[in-house]
Write a protein that holds these residues in place. Sequence first.
Motif, mmCIF file in Angstrom:
data_model
loop_
_atom_site.group_PDB
_atom_site.id
_atom_site.type_symbol
_atom_site.label_atom_id
_atom_site.label_comp_id
_atom_site.label_asym_id
_atom_site.label_seq_id
_atom_site.Cartn_x
_atom_site.Cartn_y
_atom_site.Cartn_z
ATOM 1 N N LEU A 1 42.174 35.191 49.563
ATOM 2 C CA LEU A 1 40.942 34.766 48.902
ATOM 3 C C LEU A 1 39.897 34.306 49.905
ATOM 4 O O LEU A 1 38.710 34.650 49.786
ATOM 5 C CB LEU A 1 41.255 33.634 47.906
ATOM 6 N N VAL B 1 36.124 35.933 50.521
ATOM 7 C CA VAL B 1 34.905 35.139 50.369
ATOM 8 C C VAL B 1 34.089 35.164 51.659
ATOM 9 O O VAL B 1 32.860 35.337 51.641
ATOM 10 C CB VAL B 1 35.255 33.690 49.970
ATOM 11 N N ARG C 1 32.718 38.763 52.264
ATOM 12 C CA ARG C 1 31.801 39.163 51.192
ATOM 13 C C ARG C 1 30.460 38.440 51.285
ATOM 14 O O ARG C 1 29.400 39.035 51.041
ATOM 15 C CB ARG C 1 32.445 38.876 49.837
ATOM 16 N N PHE D 1 35.274 42.309 44.315
ATOM 17 C CA PHE D 1 36.579 41.663 44.123
ATOM 18 C C PHE D 1 37.473 42.461 43.178
ATOM 19 O O PHE D 1 38.694 42.496 43.350
ATOM 20 C CB PHE D 1 36.368 40.246 43.584
ATOM 21 N N THR D 2 36.871 43.111 42.204
ATOM 22 C CA THR D 2 37.676 43.864 41.235
ATOM 23 C C THR D 2 38.411 45.039 41.876
ATOM 24 O O THR D 2 39.445 45.472 41.366
ATOM 25 C CB THR D 2 36.783 44.393 40.105
ATOM 26 N N GLN E 1 40.953 45.187 35.754
ATOM 27 C CA GLN E 1 39.644 44.963 36.359
ATOM 28 C C GLN E 1 38.618 44.345 35.406
ATOM 29 O O GLN E 1 37.838 43.490 35.840
ATOM 30 C CB GLN E 1 39.111 46.267 36.947
ATOM 31 N N ILE F 1 39.367 40.634 35.441
ATOM 32 C CA ILE F 1 39.036 40.081 36.758
ATOM 33 C C ILE F 1 37.523 39.987 36.926
ATOM 34 O O ILE F 1 36.995 39.017 37.496
ATOM 35 C CB ILE F 1 39.648 40.937 37.878
ATOM 36 N N ALA F 2 36.801 40.983 36.421
ATOM 37 C CA ALA F 2 35.338 40.985 36.531
ATOM 38 C C ALA F 2 34.736 39.784 35.808
ATOM 39 O O ALA F 2 33.813 39.139 36.313
ATOM 40 C CB ALA F 2 34.773 42.285 35.982
ATOM 41 N N SER G 1 35.629 36.612 37.898
ATOM 42 C CA SER G 1 34.905 36.558 39.168
ATOM 43 C C SER G 1 33.407 36.365 38.959
ATOM 44 O O SER G 1 32.746 35.664 39.737
ATOM 45 C CB SER G 1 35.165 37.834 39.985
ATOM 46 N N ASN G 2 32.857 36.954 37.899
ATOM 47 C CA ASN G 2 31.429 36.765 37.608
ATOM 48 C C ASN G 2 31.127 35.313 37.241
ATOM 49 O O ASN G 2 30.075 34.776 37.604
ATOM 50 C CB ASN G 2 30.989 37.690 36.480
ATOM 51 N N LEU H 1 32.832 32.666 38.315
ATOM 52 C CA LEU H 1 32.907 31.894 39.560
ATOM 53 C C LEU H 1 31.697 32.168 40.450
ATOM 54 O O LEU H 1 31.163 31.254 41.094
ATOM 55 C CB LEU H 1 34.194 32.237 40.308
ATOM 56 N N TYR H 2 31.257 33.430 40.467
ATOM 57 C CA TYR H 2 30.073 33.791 41.253
ATOM 58 C C TYR H 2 28.845 33.052 40.740
ATOM 59 O O TYR H 2 28.056 32.492 41.531
ATOM 60 C CB TYR H 2 29.864 35.299 41.176
#
Length: 332
Positions: free
Chosen positions: A213, A217, A220, A238-239, A247, A250-251, A254-255, A257-258
Amino acid sequence: MSKLILYANALPLVTKTLSATYLVLSLIAILLRFGTTGGTDSGLDPSSIASQDPARFLILRPGFIISYPWTILTTTFVETNFVFMVLGLASLVAIGSFLERQWGARSFALFVVVTTTVPAVTAALVSIVLYAVRGSAHSGILYATRIGGLAGLVSAFTVGLKQLMPEYSVKLFGGALSFRMNELPGVYTLVAPIMFTLLGDLGSVLLVNIGFLEAFVYLRFYRREGSLLGDRSEAFAFTTFFPEFVQPLIARLSNALYGAAVSCKLITSDEGYRQQNVDLEVGLDNELDTLAAPEDVDADRRKAIAAKALEMRLGSNGPPPTSSDAATVDAK
């Protein structure tokens, strides 16, 4: 022996230094433990048992992080299992030298510092939280857990390889086992934790996942390469580290958290990233009528680096394949 010395001398500076440090510290820890005679009293509490470990000055244990804070720096380069030490040294030399030649010594050194110290501290904090949740009866989490070795750094290396040459294909054992670099992080972060869990090594399980991870990060959003900061290309999203059927989930995660990271100003938004790169491109070449999107710039950069790497590896065997071909190397 002379060939081995010549090979070692030909290694890039940072990789050579890291490899020598890893070898020396690991051998010291192995010799210290080997030289300890007698067993430990099973009636002692985990803290007392851990305090008798002669290698406690080199290996990070969550319960001793205040007493021996320098172990945050040394613990990655200490392996007390001889077989794992040899495997780790081979990985450090092979992958580390490749990444250093692609990124440069300074950038590679910074990558190693970030992906060793941050996962070590994070793994120690996770262990402390687990101890706080489970109670004082589980003090072994603090003192029996050893957070060390190259497990986390190797995990970070796999992320770097995926970024540089995602379509590069490797065949092992005469083609019996083959995979693309794009799949390597997923394979490693699946297999390694299972193996370490069976061995009862909680510290390495944490390092593998946190190292993965942290490397993502950093690469990226933060690693600078020339005028580019990070790699926001779709190929490195990330996906893409996960199978297609998960995916979408996960998307969403992750979105979320982003969005939180952007709101806290920990990272630049994609819009800000694109604008910065457009401004840089305009400053470098005002004669361009249209500018490629940063994602395309990143993709072209990775393809160029991968082609360069293939050319180095294939040598006189012919020119590297084009970016549309999957290169294959047989490792026997």
